[in-house]
Structures are given as C-alpha cells and as structure tokens.
Design a protein around this motif. Structure first.
Motif, short mmCIF file in Angstrom:
data_model
loop_
_atom_site.label_atom_id
_atom_site.label_comp_id
_atom_site.label_asym_id
_atom_site.label_seq_id
_atom_site.Cartn_x
_atom_site.Cartn_y
_atom_site.Cartn_z
N PRO A 13 0.83 -1.21 0.00
CA PRO A 13 0.00 0.00 0.00
C PRO A 13 0.87 1.26 0.00
CG PRO A 13 0.18 -0.86 2.23
CD PRO A 13 0.98 -1.79 1.34
N PHE A 14 0.78 2.05 -1.04
CA PHE A 14 1.53 3.29 -1.15
C PHE A 14 0.59 4.48 -0.94
CE2 PHE A 14 4.13 0.28 -3.42
CZ PHE A 14 5.43 0.70 -3.19
N THR A 15 1.11 5.53 -0.29
CA THR A 15 0.35 6.75 -0.06
C THR A 15 1.16 7.93 -0.58
OG1 THR A 15 -0.72 5.83 1.90
CG2 THR A 15 -0.72 8.23 1.68
N SER A 16 0.47 8.87 -1.24
CA SER A 16 1.16 10.00 -1.85
C SER A 16 1.32 11.15 -0.87
CB SER A 16 0.38 10.50 -3.07
OG SER A 16 -0.83 11.12 -2.66
N SER A 17 2.32 12.00 -1.14
CA SER A 17 2.35 13.32 -0.53
C SER A 17 1.24 14.14 -1.17
CB SER A 17 3.72 13.99 -0.75
OG SER A 17 4.04 14.02 -2.13
N ASP A 18 0.95 15.32 -0.66
CA ASP A 18 -0.22 16.04 -1.14
C ASP A 18 0.07 16.97 -2.31
OD1 ASP A 18 1.17 18.03 0.10
OD2 ASP A 18 -0.42 18.62 1.49
N ASP A 19 1.20 16.76 -2.98
CA ASP A 19 1.48 17.51 -4.20
C ASP A 19 1.74 16.53 -5.34
OD1 ASP A 19 3.86 16.58 -3.15
OD2 ASP A 19 4.62 18.55 -2.65
N GLY A 20 1.55 16.98 -6.57
CA GLY A 20 1.74 16.09 -7.71
C GLY A 20 0.51 15.23 -7.95
N VAL A 21 0.59 14.43 -9.01
CA VAL A 21 -0.51 13.55 -9.41
C VAL A 21 0.07 12.16 -9.64
CG1 VAL A 21 -2.25 13.07 -11.19
CG2 VAL A 21 -1.78 15.44 -10.50
N TRP A 22 -0.60 11.14 -9.11
CA TRP A 22 -0.19 9.76 -9.30
C TRP A 22 -1.37 8.96 -9.85
CZ3 TRP A 22 4.84 8.60 -8.72
CH2 TRP A 22 5.63 9.45 -7.94
N GLU A 23 -1.09 8.13 -10.85
CA GLU A 23 -2.11 7.31 -11.47
C GLU A 23 -1.55 5.90 -11.66
OE1 GLU A 23 -2.71 9.36 -15.10
OE2 GLU A 23 -3.92 10.98 -14.20
N ALA A 24 -2.35 4.90 -11.31
CA ALA A 24 -1.93 3.51 -11.47
C ALA A 24 -2.85 2.79 -12.43
CB ALA A 24 -1.93 2.80 -10.12
N ASP A 25 -2.27 1.94 -13.26
CA ASP A 25 -3.01 1.10 -14.18
C ASP A 25 -2.44 -0.30 -14.03
OD1 ASP A 25 -4.41 -0.12 -16.17
OD2 ASP A 25 -3.51 0.99 -17.82
N GLY A 26 -3.10 -1.12 -13.22
CA GLY A 26 -2.54 -2.42 -12.90
C GLY A 26 -1.26 -2.24 -12.10
N GLU A 27 -0.16 -2.78 -12.62
CA GLU A 27 1.13 -2.66 -11.93
C GLU A 27 2.00 -1.57 -12.54
OE1 GLU A 27 2.22 -4.30 -9.02
OE2 GLU A 27 0.06 -4.66 -9.03
N SER A 28 1.41 -0.70 -13.36
CA SER A 28 2.13 0.43 -13.94
C SER A 28 1.72 1.71 -13.22
CB SER A 28 1.84 0.56 -15.44
OG SER A 28 2.28 -0.59 -16.14
N LEU A 29 2.68 2.61 -13.04
CA LEU A 29 2.46 3.83 -12.29
C LEU A 29 2.95 5.02 -13.10
CD1 LEU A 29 1.89 5.23 -9.46
CD2 LEU A 29 4.33 4.84 -8.99
N THR A 30 2.18 6.11 -13.06
CA THR A 30 2.60 7.37 -13.66
C THR A 30 2.57 8.46 -12.61
OG1 THR A 30 1.75 6.78 -15.85
CG2 THR A 30 2.12 9.11 -15.42
N GLY A 31 3.65 9.24 -12.54
CA GLY A 31 3.70 10.37 -11.63
C GLY A 31 3.92 11.65 -12.40
N ILE A 32 3.24 12.72 -11.97
CA ILE A 32 3.35 14.02 -12.63
C ILE A 32 3.74 15.06 -11.60
CG2 ILE A 32 2.17 15.77 -13.99
CD1 ILE A 32 0.19 13.56 -14.84
N ALA A 33 4.88 15.70 -11.83
CA ALA A 33 5.36 16.76 -10.95
C ALA A 33 5.08 18.11 -11.57
CB ALA A 33 6.86 16.60 -10.71
#
Length: 200
Positions: A13-33
């Motif tokens: 289980p991963f939790t984000s900081s409150d800035d940026g955007v995170w999106e998961a599709d299955g076992e793939s992850l995209t992060g936007i700064a």
C-alpha cells in the motif's frame, strides 16, 4: 495542492504526498510533478527545496529489494523519475533517471543527511532504465540496469543511520514546468541481495 491518494503496487500500500498527481493502471504507475519541484538540500548553502511528489510505503526492518523500469521524455534539465528512501525532510536518498545538462538521460544518486550530496552515475541511451533499491542490514545499495535487469551496475552503497524509513517513488522538475515519469515492471521482494558488486 492535490488530493492524497492510496495505491497498491506489487502487493504494497503506497500513499502520496499532497502535491503532484499519481495514477496507477494495474502494476504500472505514472507520476506528474509540477514546475520547480525537487527534493534537494544544497550542500554549500543549505538551501532546501523539498516539494517533489512522493509515493511511499513503510519499508520493513528486514532486507528487501524494490525495482522498476523508469521512463520519461525528460524535457528540462534535472527532470527526473526516481526511486526514493525517505526518513524525513533532512534524511533521505534517491536514485534517479535524470535529464543532465549535457542533454542526455543519466543515472544520478543523491544522499541527504542534513544536506544533500549529488553524484552522477552514467548516461543512458533512450528514455528508460531499470533502477533498484536494496536494503542489506543497516545499509542500502542503489543499482541500475540498461538491459532489462539481466545485469546490474552498482551506483551507491551507503547508510542513512536510521531504521525507520519509507520507500517508493518520486518525480521532479527543478528547472522546468513539470515532468511526467512512468514506472513499470515494479517488483518488490523481502530478500537479501546475494552479491553487492554485481547486483545479483
């Protein structure tokens, strides 16, 4: 400011900081700064910028390995996607696929204990590289691979001097208007790295 998100990857289980955007599709992850985001404390001046988006999970006290293929178009100098160890604003380390001033992708590592250091690894042809964090007793190792994980090069062996850390992902754009990075082939295992030097 963005909404904190909870994402499960590789069974964790991963939790984000409150800035940026995170999106998961299955076992793939995209992060936007966003623009002017970084985690870095200047070793000379002590000036701190600690606002790059993070997605973290608590690391076990036992040995472990977290790896992923990090990909990005890397538009501006120091744009990066990274694997991250985090024990607080003054104690952390990252292994990044970063856009160097030489206009090429590069494996870069930073270890911060109060102030950061900054160490270049090697340049990478193309837009992706495999990165891995390993815990080995009280220390950590960074490795990178340009052949999909068949062979690994040691980038760094170090300690943070603390047991309680989180591990996960970071995206940054220190000089640019934002950066998008993807993390695929994410793998996590609670096992000891057999050989520090050759990474197997």
């Amino acid at each position: 400011m963005h909404t904190v998100v909870d994402i499960t990857l590789a069974g964790l289980p991963f939790t984000s900081s409150d800035d940026g955007v995170w999106e998961a599709d299955g076992e793939s992850l995209t992060g936007i700064a966003g623009a002017r985001t970084d985690n870095f404390v200047d070793p000379g001046t002590g000036k701190a910028t600690v606002n790059a988006p993070r997605l973290l999970t608590a690391a076990p006290p036992a040995d472990f390995q977290l790896s992923a293929r990090v990909s990005s178009m890397l538009g501006q100098t120091f744009d990066a996607g990274a694997l991250l160890l985090w024990a607080g604003d003054e104690t952390w380390a990252k292994l990044a696929f970063e856009y160097a001033p030489q206009r090429t992708g590069m494996v870069v590592s930073v270890v911060t204990r109060g102030r950061s250091d900054d160490a270049n690894g090697y340049t990478v042809d193309g837009y992706s590289v495999m990165l891995r964090i390993s815990r080995i007793g009280p220390a950590y190792a960074f490795h990178a691979s340009t052949d999909g994980g068949a062979t690994w090069d040691m980038v760094r062996h170090f300690t943070l001097g603390t047991v309680d850390v989180a591990v996960g992902f970071e995206v940054q754009s220190p000089t640019g208007d934002g950066c998008r990075a993807s993390f695929t082939n994410i793998a996590y295992a609670e096992q000891t790295l057999a050989d520090l030097r050759d990474g197997r």
